[in-house]
Motif scaffolding. Sequence first.
Motif, PDB file in Angstrom:
ATOM      1  N   LEU A 297       0.872  -1.179   0.000  1.00 24.50           N
ATOM      2  CA  LEU A 297       0.000   0.000   0.000  1.00 24.50           C
ATOM      3  C   LEU A 297       0.903   1.221   0.000  1.00 24.50           C
ATOM      4  O   LEU A 297       2.087   1.114   0.332  1.00 24.50           O
ATOM      5  CB  LEU A 297      -0.873   0.015   1.262  1.00 24.50           C
ATOM      6  CG  LEU A 297      -1.932  -1.075   1.380  1.00 24.50           C
ATOM      7  CD1 LEU A 297      -2.700  -0.901   2.664  1.00 24.50           C
ATOM      8  CD2 LEU A 297      -2.869  -1.055   0.187  1.00 24.50           C
ATOM      9  N   PRO A 298       0.370   2.393  -0.311  1.00 24.14           N
ATOM     10  CA  PRO A 298       1.225   3.585  -0.221  1.00 24.14           C
ATOM     11  C   PRO A 298       1.732   3.749   1.210  1.00 24.14           C
ATOM     12  O   PRO A 298       0.950   3.786   2.161  1.00 24.14           O
ATOM     13  CB  PRO A 298       0.288   4.731  -0.607  1.00 24.14           C
ATOM     14  CG  PRO A 298      -0.898   4.102  -1.269  1.00 24.14           C
ATOM     15  CD  PRO A 298      -1.001   2.698  -0.785  1.00 24.14           C
ATOM     16  N   GLY A 299       3.005   3.759   1.394  1.00 23.21           N
ATOM     17  CA  GLY A 299       3.590   4.009   2.718  1.00 23.21           C
ATOM     18  C   GLY A 299       3.716   2.789   3.599  1.00 23.21           C
ATOM     19  O   GLY A 299       4.249   2.882   4.696  1.00 23.21           O
ATOM     20  N   SER A 300       3.223   1.657   3.176  1.00 21.71           N
ATOM     21  CA  SER A 300       3.367   0.493   4.047  1.00 21.71           C
ATOM     22  C   SER A 300       3.136  -0.796   3.277  1.00 21.71           C
ATOM     23  O   SER A 300       2.719  -0.766   2.127  1.00 21.71           O
ATOM     24  CB  SER A 300       2.389   0.564   5.217  1.00 21.71           C
ATOM     25  OG  SER A 300       1.085   0.316   4.740  1.00 21.71           O
ATOM     26  N   GLU A 301       3.443  -1.901   3.934  1.00 15.42           N
ATOM     27  CA  GLU A 301       3.146  -3.199   3.342  1.00 15.42           C
ATOM     28  C   GLU A 301       2.308  -3.958   4.353  1.00 15.42           C
ATOM     29  O   GLU A 301       2.673  -4.038   5.523  1.00 15.42           O
ATOM     30  CB  GLU A 301       4.444  -3.950   3.025  1.00 15.42           C
ATOM     31  CG  GLU A 301       4.194  -5.154   2.147  1.00 15.42           C
ATOM     32  CD  GLU A 301       5.491  -5.794   1.669  1.00 15.42           C
ATOM     33  OE1 GLU A 301       5.875  -5.592   0.515  1.00 15.42           O
ATOM     34  OE2 GLU A 301       6.111  -6.502   2.486  1.00 15.42           O
ATOM     35  N   ILE A 302       1.186  -4.497   3.926  1.00 18.82           N
ATOM     36  CA  ILE A 302       0.251  -5.156   4.833  1.00 18.82           C
ATOM     37  C   ILE A 302       0.232  -6.643   4.515  1.00 18.82           C
ATOM     38  O   ILE A 302       0.202  -7.028   3.358  1.00 18.82           O
ATOM     39  CB  ILE A 302      -1.183  -4.581   4.635  1.00 18.82           C
ATOM     40  CG1 ILE A 302      -1.209  -3.078   4.963  1.00 18.82           C
ATOM     41  CG2 ILE A 302      -2.200  -5.347   5.453  1.00 18.82           C
ATOM     42  CD1 ILE A 302      -1.017  -2.750   6.421  1.00 18.82           C
ATOM     43  N   ALA A 303       0.273  -7.453   5.593  1.00 16.84           N
ATOM     44  CA  ALA A 303       0.166  -8.896   5.392  1.00 16.84           C
ATOM     45  C   ALA A 303      -1.222  -9.352   5.803  1.00 16.84           C
ATOM     46  O   ALA A 303      -1.800  -8.829   6.767  1.00 16.84           O
ATOM     47  CB  ALA A 303       1.216  -9.611   6.229  1.00 16.84           C
TER      48      ALA A 303
END
Lengths: 334, 313, 387
Positions: A297-303
């Motif tokens: 995602l913009p600004g982060s990575e989500i699991a």
Amino acid sequence: MTAAVEFSGVSRHFGTASAPVKAVDGVDLTIAEGSFFAMLGPSGSGKTTCLRLISGFEKPTGGVIRIFGQDVSDIPPNRRNVNTVFQDYALFPHMNVRDNVAYGLMVKGVDRRSRNDRAEEMLSLVKLDGYADRKPGQLSGGQRQRVALARALVNEPRVLLLDEPLGALDLKLREAMQDELKALQTRLGITFVFVTHDQGEALSMADSLAVFNEGKIAQIGTPADIYARPRTRFVADFVGSSNVLTPEVTRAFGGPAKWSSLRPEALRLTAADGVALAGQVTAIRYLGAGSRVSVALPGSEIALLVPAGEALPEQGATVGLAFDPAALHIMDEA
Amino acid sequence: MTDAPAILPERGLGDRLTALFWRHPRLLLAVLLTPPLLWLGVVYLGSLFALLLQSFYSIDEFSGMVKEEFTLKTYAELFRAQNLDIILRTLLMSAAVTIGCAVIAFPIAYYAARFAKGKWKAVFYLGVMLPLWSSYLVKVYAWKLILAKEGIITWAAEGVGLSMILNAILAIPGIGGNSLSTSPMGTFIVFVYVWLPYMILPMQASLERVPTSMLEASADLGASRAQTFRTVILPLAMPGVIAGSIFTFSLTMGDYIIPQIVGTSARFIGLAVYQLQGTAGNIPLAAAFAVVPILIMLVYLTIAKRKGAFDAL
Amino acid sequence: MNKKTLKLTATTAIALVSAMSPALAQMTEVGPGEGALSIVAWAGYVERGETDPAFDWVTKFEEASGCKVSVKTANTSDEMVALMNEGGFDLVTASGDASLRLIAGGRVQEINKDLIPSWSTIDPRLQDAPWHTVDGKHYGVPYMWGPNVLMYNTEVFKEAPTSWNVVFEEQTLPDGASNKGRVQAYDGPIHIADAAQYLMFHKPELGITSPYELNEDQYKAALDLLRGQRELVGRYWHDAFIQIDDFKNEGVVASGSWPFQVNLLKAGGAPVASVIPQEGVTGWADTTMLHVDSEHPNCAYMWFEHQLSSNLQSDLSVWFGANPSVPAACTDGRGMQTAEGCTTNGLDDFDKVRFWTTPVADCSQGEDTCVPYYRWVSDYIGVIGGR
């Protein structure tokens, strides 16, 4: 109920006064009698030093330690009614299994016959009947672990300290021993204090646990509490596999501008169209009971966790994310 | 894909030898072991055998020529009172020196193994090895002067008013004498000094191999320091102590310089062997005497093994 | 060693035919030198100017004869016998307690004195001395002789002691302290003879006629005297330099000694002197003997002549504090020695000196009546060991 072990502002600093290494720094801690207490943290976080402060192998440079209400500052290890299962087991290589187990009784002056009988009982308790005459060198890792346990329990300590006792065992044996330790603790009713860097082990075995970071306790509570509601970013990161969201990302998820955590199982995949949260799949990891999908995602990575049987996206595909707002846990501190 | 070959080209003799040893692992072992085994077999065992052979000869008492006929007469001579005295005296001295060395070496070795770190470890090794760098004779002559009646120790004892104690020690029959330099006590002191490093180093090595957790486990289970020492440290350090004691014991038994320079002139085995072989030409009796320490060491090792000294190996 | 071991191994079972070779026929003429000569000698006996450039009696010999001299130093008579038994040497400067053993062992050959022009210059008392002459045959050429004097500390003894009793009997010395722990004795079995000589004077009822010929009773009395001496002696002396050190640092004030130590201590400024006590002294008379298997006999005969006729006798007597076997060497100016020097070294005391000789079982008291040397060796070890 009395506290089995109580730390009040306990510190243990090494090195010089000008450049101290704060192995343990101002720890307050209460371990309830009869509980299975875990100390969890990465290596160098101070958990093992805390255990050694209880057994007496380290002396605090500040604060007071009480065992069943009594200040033990001036009491050497041999007079503390606590026993330890060492990480390397520390079995005496020159003695056979029986003499190892009976050692605690021997130094107390118990006669040979009684202490041998008692050693046999303890060996039976840890399911090692018939191994009494072997030398530690002739045993497997798991067997040595049991001997160490029997040896530590022979003195009927009021607190049993376990320093990464399962660390050297392979996975299957470790799981079996976890169950056995838990059952043993329930049966004996002794307070167990258990040091580990394995969060799964801590969560599954402990009644309550303390998470250590850089010599301090980051959070203390029940496993469920700590898993669901980590108080700091560190705890969220270290315990479980939660997504840690920056204040900006939290806002994007509809929360306040604070750090938050979101467990992978609280997220679902949706179609990408018309969804606020959408991104590209960067990695898919097969876990058996499901698959862990990472989405940028913009600004982060989500699991997120996709249960087995559900359709998996292609690597690089654009997907949307949906989640249970109640699962978004806002943390008190950064 | 690349065009790199699956097998790399051979670069010369080194690669060829590596391949040879890889295909025949025992060949390397043989190449490495043959010279030392030859040395051990021919030079050491050969001379030992020659020595044994000599001890079964006897000497013509007047001309001093060796009679090369088999006899046990030479061994019977060992049982003469004055020769038994020599054996017993040597045995007692070796035992005393070994115990003295062990008692003095232990704290030093323990400190070095447990507490000395970095710089202090280097200081320790230097301190222990330093006496080994100077000539053995120089050290012994130096001690002769230190222990002499008009030497440093007497002078220092007078200076601090301890002459009484020194004289009391020298008055003890059996170990005392006219001065430290002419007493068995003096011989003992010099022996302990000279052989101490040979006790410290193996002891330190064996103590270093005792994990700290072993000592903690003992204390954790309720043992006092003394109990831990007796039941854990000592048995685990025993191989080192035994190794050290083999050095000090056999070195004392074989030495022929120190009793010649410091002490009462009473003979020790080494000195007897030296004089019998080197100056009296009585090689058979010298050989018979030389067999004694070998037998004593064998007995000693057997007892040590029975007592479980090597269990922790 | 290897050759020997092989030989031993080959003959373990069979008794070896006697190792003693029959003495070779003596030389009849001296041919040209073989270029080398090896000598087993006491320390200080064969000097080539390396210790002190003023004392050199080898260089000229080498130049004149072409025989290169090599020296193996020995410390005791027993060691000399051992070295000669090993072989490989030409000459040995053997004392009387070694010479007869060498002759009996067949290790040395008869000397043809006609091949030594200066033989006649030898002190007549030494020419046929019993320690190198057996059945009228000569086995060596006299080299040097000297007494075993009583060395004492002049600060303790304002007047020279007159008797050996200061080292044999416990007593209060002139400085008021006991002699216990302050005297020394020689660490060699031949010292039994010193005890016997003392008894010869003080206990005539024992009937000792020679300190080297003792029957069982006389021998026992000597050992008893030595056992008493053990109580007085802190350490026996064996190495001349250790004795020198003991006189300096160990508080030793009296001991039997050699002029060699007396001279060195005096030169170093120590307060010592020496005396020949009333009981007389033992002494050594050394003889140069030729090995039976010598490979350089011509060089050896040249050395025999050299040792009698050159500066050797004179300079060596100064160097070692001993007496020349050629009395003229004291006076004829061939070296540094003078008549006074010879007197100091005890030349006039020849009759008081009982020279070292090997004790044998068959002695003047009868066949198999005297205690032989091998028992002296083992019993003296026992005495020093306190038995």
